[in-house]
Scaffold this motif. Structure first.
Motif, PDB file in Angstrom:
ATOM      1  N   ILE A  72       0.853 -36.274  63.286  1.00 10.73           N
ATOM      2  CA  ILE A  72       1.582 -34.999  63.475  1.00 10.73           C
ATOM      3  C   ILE A  72       1.070 -34.143  64.471  1.00 10.73           C
ATOM      4  O   ILE A  72       1.919 -33.452  65.199  1.00 10.73           O
ATOM      5  CB  ILE A  72       1.387 -34.227  61.900  1.00 10.73           C
ATOM      6  CG1 ILE A  72       1.951 -35.211  60.798  1.00 10.73           C
ATOM      7  CG2 ILE A  72       2.202 -33.089  61.958  1.00 10.73           C
ATOM      8  CD1 ILE A  72       3.100 -35.660  60.879  1.00 10.73           C
ATOM      9  N   PHE A  73      -0.099 -33.819  64.693  1.00  8.56           N
ATOM     10  CA  PHE A  73      -0.570 -33.258  65.784  1.00  8.56           C
ATOM     11  C   PHE A  73      -0.424 -33.848  67.064  1.00  8.56           C
ATOM     12  O   PHE A  73      -0.729 -33.073  68.254  1.00  8.56           O
ATOM     13  CB  PHE A  73      -1.947 -32.429  65.390  1.00  8.56           C
ATOM     14  CG  PHE A  73      -2.205 -31.680  64.505  1.00  8.56           C
ATOM     15  CD1 PHE A  73      -1.297 -31.430  63.485  1.00  8.56           C
ATOM     16  CD2 PHE A  73      -3.113 -30.957  64.314  1.00  8.56           C
ATOM     17  CE1 PHE A  73      -1.347 -30.590  62.510  1.00  8.56           C
ATOM     18  CE2 PHE A  73      -3.576 -29.980  63.270  1.00  8.56           C
ATOM     19  CZ  PHE A  73      -2.470 -29.775  62.495  1.00  8.56           C
ATOM     20  N   HIS A  74      -0.355 -35.300  67.208  1.00  6.62           N
ATOM     21  CA  HIS A  74      -0.223 -35.744  68.516  1.00  6.62           C
ATOM     22  C   HIS A  74      -1.678 -35.582  69.403  1.00  6.62           C
ATOM     23  O   HIS A  74      -1.755 -35.737  70.380  1.00  6.62           O
ATOM     24  CB  HIS A  74       0.772 -35.334  69.254  1.00  6.62           C
ATOM     25  CG  HIS A  74       2.200 -35.465  68.724  1.00  6.62           C
ATOM     26  ND1 HIS A  74       2.713 -36.617  68.188  1.00  6.62           N
ATOM     27  CD2 HIS A  74       3.124 -34.509  68.269  1.00  6.62           C
ATOM     28  CE1 HIS A  74       3.966 -36.572  67.617  1.00  6.62           C
ATOM     29  NE2 HIS A  74       4.038 -34.913  67.583  1.00  6.62           N
ATOM     30  N   TRP A  75      -2.711 -35.634  68.453  1.00  8.78           N
ATOM     31  CA  TRP A  75      -3.987 -35.651  69.349  1.00  8.78           C
ATOM     32  C   TRP A  75      -4.466 -37.159  69.490  1.00  8.78           C
ATOM     33  O   TRP A  75      -3.935 -38.057  68.900  1.00  8.78           O
ATOM     34  CB  TRP A  75      -5.082 -35.094  68.305  1.00  8.78           C
ATOM     35  CG  TRP A  75      -5.008 -33.687  67.933  1.00  8.78           C
ATOM     36  CD1 TRP A  75      -4.118 -32.849  68.662  1.00  8.78           C
ATOM     37  CD2 TRP A  75      -5.721 -32.940  67.345  1.00  8.78           C
ATOM     38  NE1 TRP A  75      -4.298 -31.514  68.221  1.00  8.78           N
ATOM     39  CE2 TRP A  75      -5.429 -31.386  67.451  1.00  8.78           C
ATOM     40  CE3 TRP A  75      -7.121 -33.068  66.633  1.00  8.78           C
ATOM     41  CZ2 TRP A  75      -5.859 -30.441  67.127  1.00  8.78           C
ATOM     42  CZ3 TRP A  75      -7.672 -31.927  66.167  1.00  8.78           C
ATOM     43  CH2 TRP A  75      -7.203 -30.725  66.009  1.00  8.78           C
ATOM     44  N   SER A  76      -5.166 -37.502  70.450  1.00 11.79           N
ATOM     45  CA  SER A  76      -5.690 -38.750  70.832  1.00 11.79           C
ATOM     46  C   SER A  76      -6.624 -39.237  69.836  1.00 11.79           C
ATOM     47  O   SER A  76      -7.324 -38.333  69.141  1.00 11.79           O
ATOM     48  CB  SER A  76      -6.443 -38.586  72.270  1.00 11.79           C
ATOM     49  OG  SER A  76      -7.655 -37.892  72.087  1.00 11.79           O
TER      50      SER A  76
ATOM     51  N   THR B  75      -1.787 -26.378  60.624  1.00 16.31           N
ATOM     52  CA  THR B  75      -0.600 -26.465  61.564  1.00 16.31           C
ATOM     53  C   THR B  75      -1.372 -26.777  62.785  1.00 16.31           C
ATOM     54  O   THR B  75      -2.580 -26.567  63.001  1.00 16.31           O
ATOM     55  CB  THR B  75       0.196 -25.226  61.284  1.00 16.31           C
ATOM     56  OG1 THR B  75      -0.193 -24.061  61.910  1.00 16.31           O
ATOM     57  CG2 THR B  75       0.816 -25.164  59.921  1.00 16.31           C
ATOM     58  N   LYS B  76      -0.374 -27.050  63.808  1.00 15.64           N
ATOM     59  CA  LYS B  76      -0.725 -27.201  65.030  1.00 15.64           C
ATOM     60  C   LYS B  76      -1.430 -25.863  65.617  1.00 15.64           C
ATOM     61  O   LYS B  76      -2.247 -25.812  66.563  1.00 15.64           O
ATOM     62  CB  LYS B  76       0.429 -27.579  66.050  1.00 15.64           C
ATOM     63  CG  LYS B  76       0.947 -29.070  65.594  1.00 15.64           C
ATOM     64  CD  LYS B  76       2.089 -29.329  66.394  1.00 15.64           C
ATOM     65  CE  LYS B  76       2.703 -30.755  66.215  1.00 15.64           C
ATOM     66  NZ  LYS B  76       3.911 -30.881  66.862  1.00 15.64           N
ATOM     67  N   SER B  77      -1.194 -24.639  65.135  1.00 12.73           N
ATOM     68  CA  SER B  77      -1.554 -23.625  65.626  1.00 12.73           C
ATOM     69  C   SER B  77      -2.796 -22.822  64.839  1.00 12.73           C
ATOM     70  O   SER B  77      -3.448 -21.935  65.411  1.00 12.73           O
ATOM     71  CB  SER B  77      -0.511 -22.337  65.457  1.00 12.73           C
ATOM     72  OG  SER B  77      -0.249 -22.198  64.417  1.00 12.73           O
ATOM     73  N   THR B  78      -3.355 -23.574  63.855  1.00 11.86           N
ATOM     74  CA  THR B  78      -4.685 -23.397  63.170  1.00 11.86           C
ATOM     75  C   THR B  78      -5.735 -23.637  64.230  1.00 11.86           C
ATOM     76  O   THR B  78      -5.927 -24.568  65.025  1.00 11.86           O
ATOM     77  CB  THR B  78      -4.820 -24.264  62.057  1.00 11.86           C
ATOM     78  OG1 THR B  78      -3.948 -24.269  61.092  1.00 11.86           O
ATOM     79  CG2 THR B  78      -6.186 -24.091  61.470  1.00 11.86           C
TER      80      THR B  78
ATOM     81  N   LEU C 201     -14.326 -26.496  59.948  1.00 15.72           N
ATOM     82  CA  LEU C 201     -15.161 -25.922  58.846  1.00 15.72           C
ATOM     83  C   LEU C 201     -14.621 -26.564  57.513  1.00 15.72           C
ATOM     84  O   LEU C 201     -15.554 -26.965  56.694  1.00 15.72           O
ATOM     85  CB  LEU C 201     -14.704 -24.582  59.156  1.00 15.72           C
ATOM     86  CG  LEU C 201     -15.645 -23.685  57.592  1.00 15.72           C
ATOM     87  CD1 LEU C 201     -17.029 -23.912  57.785  1.00 15.72           C
ATOM     88  CD2 LEU C 201     -15.202 -22.343  57.457  1.00 15.72           C
ATOM     89  N   LEU C 202     -13.292 -26.904  57.329  1.00 15.97           N
ATOM     90  CA  LEU C 202     -12.875 -27.643  56.303  1.00 15.97           C
ATOM     91  C   LEU C 202     -13.324 -28.987  56.173  1.00 15.97           C
ATOM     92  O   LEU C 202     -13.831 -29.368  55.057  1.00 15.97           O
ATOM     93  CB  LEU C 202     -11.397 -27.691  56.388  1.00 15.97           C
ATOM     94  CG  LEU C 202     -10.600 -26.156  56.302  1.00 15.97           C
ATOM     95  CD1 LEU C 202      -8.988 -26.034  56.283  1.00 15.97           C
ATOM     96  CD2 LEU C 202     -11.012 -25.446  54.923  1.00 15.97           C
TER      97      LEU C 202
END
Length: 454
Positions: free
Chosen positions: A289-293, A346-349, A356-357
């Motif tokens: 969803i975030f398209h992170w590596s 979300t992507k903007s978090t 932390l979560l």
């Protein structure tokens, strides 16, 4: 540092090697599929066949430990695991690699329960909380660090290295174990092998985990998968009555009559399911969803591990201060709240908030598993610990194996009626809601539960 603590740390090291190996392979599956020129679903057998083999052969571990001695069986298991890791790293074909994974599964099934038994077989109740705390960290750390380590290896080196890292660890563990563990304490009584009980439990475990794995292949397989899981559960019930009635059972189930042990197996299995699913769900969510590596996503999942470590020096103090019921309730609450909050990122978090979560989730998991492990054998007589340990290992393995499959199927079901992002978010919500079961179960146990361990 006492000799008992040194042995506990050594056993924990062997558990870490086994658990990490069972987890780290997942990150290398795409590279393996490309190397062997086959489908991803075929290469995925490397994970499922390992878990199924472990589940099938774990019930045999208690009888073998009785028959041949704890130290001998543990050393043999670590040796076979190390050699099969080398075989996996050098495997020229997928078929040979699958064969090596079967051997790894068999040796892992012998290693894990025997390691726990070596530590706990003569530990008095007042020391159980301290000694079991050393055995908790591998189950907490390995699933969290494995995706990052695997991602780095696959990105910068070759997939074969994920098996090679077991070699130095295994050799050092064996050499230390040869001199540290006493041989004269390992002789046990010999009982006739319960062939029927072993076959029944092997079939039940195989059906349940095979069904769970099949369910992840798509909704067209769900009916057959459900039938397999139900049939496996029915076989488990059948084998339970067999173990209660037979003269020399594969292992005794009488420990389930003890409140503290029964409580850890019911609510504890739910927690183990969550422990297995959360790192996987978070890693896949951040990548999909975030398209992170893979490396970036895994670096945030590592904060679960940091939470595990950060609270570890204080878990015993917290449990003694709040008692088991209070400590477990707060632990479940942290896991639940962090899961709900991860569902709304979300992507903007802010990245630090996601970290932390994950950190809070790790704290809750570490505290809960430490408490459960301290309770497991609190009221189990020394003479019954072998059987209780085998039974607990069977339940834990099935719960962990079902975790990833269950969350994968649920996300697939949710995605049929909503966006994929929302489906993953409901997956986090589900893992949070799961904590309601052990929280409600806490209301049914006595307030003085586990006081013998203080």
């Amino acid at each position: 540092m006492t000799k008992e603590i040194k042995i506990a740390l050594l056993m924990a090291a062997s558990l870490f090697m086994e658990i990490m190996d069972g987890t780290i392979v997942t990150t290398a599956l795409p590279s393996m599929a490309k190397y062997f020129r086959t489908e991803s679903s075929t290469v995925a057998l490397l994970v499922s066949i390992y878990l199924i083999t472990v589940a099938i052969f774990i019930p045999l571990s208690g009888w073998l430990a009785n028959r041949f001695g704890r130290k001998r069986m543990w050393l043999l298991a670590v040796g076979l695991f190390t050699l099969s890791s080398l075989g996996s790293a050098l495997a020229p074909t997928l078929a040979i690699l699958l064969g090596m994974r079967v051997i790894q599964g068999m040796s892992g099934a012998m290693m894990t329960p025997t390691a726990r038994l070596i530590v706990l077989e003569k530990t008095v109740p007042s020391q159980l909380l301290q000694m079991t705390s050393y055995l908790v960290w591998p189950a907490l750390i390995a699933p969290a660090v494995a995706p990052l380590i695997g991602g780095l290896i696959v990105t910068w080196w070759n997939w074969r290295l994920i098996f090679m890292i077991n070699l130095p660890m295994g050799i050092v563990i064996i050499l230390i174990g040869l001199f540290l563990i006493d041989q004269n304490t390992q002789t046990m009584a010999h009982h006739k092998f319960d062939v029927t009980g072993f076959i029944e439990i092997a079939i039940a475990s195989g059906l349940i985990l095979s069904g769970a794995e099949l369910a992840t292949h798509g909704r067209f397989e769900w009916l057959l998968a459900a039938l397999m899981v139900v049939a496996g559960a029915g076989m488990l019930v059948f084998s339970y009555f067999h173990l209660r009635k037979v003269k020399n059972p594969l292992f005794s189930v009488s420990s389930l009559q003890i409140e503290s042990f029964r409580f850890t197996q019911t609510g504890g299995s739910v927690l183990w399911l969550s422990v297995g699913a959360m790192p996987y769900l978070m890693t896949v969510y951040l990548q999909t969803i975030f398209h992170w590596s893979p490396v970036k996503a895994s670096s945030f999942v590592i904060f679960i591990f940091l939470g595990n470590i950060a609270i570890k020096p204080f878990t015993t103090v917290i449990i003694k201060m709040l008692k088991y019921r209070g400590a477990l309730f707060n632990a479940f609450l942290m896991v639940m709240i962090s899961s709900f909050c991860l569902a709304i990122i979300t992507k903007s978090t802010w990245p630090w908030l996601i970290a932390l979560l994950a950190f809070v989730s790790g704290i809750g998991r570490s505290l809960a598993l430490t408490a459960y492990n301290g309770l497991t054998f609190a009221d189990v007589p020394l003479s019954e610990r072998n059987s209780a340990n085998t039974l607990a290992s069977v339940i834990m393995t099935l719960a962990q194996g079902l975790g990833v499959s269950l969350i994968t199927v649920l996300v697939s079901i949710f995605s049929q009626s909503m966006t994929l992002e929302h489906a993953y978010q409901f997956g986090f919500v589900f893992l949070g809601v799961l904590m309601l079961w052990p929280m409600l179960e806490l209301l049914t146990v006595s307030k003085s539960i586990g006081e013998s361990t203080f």
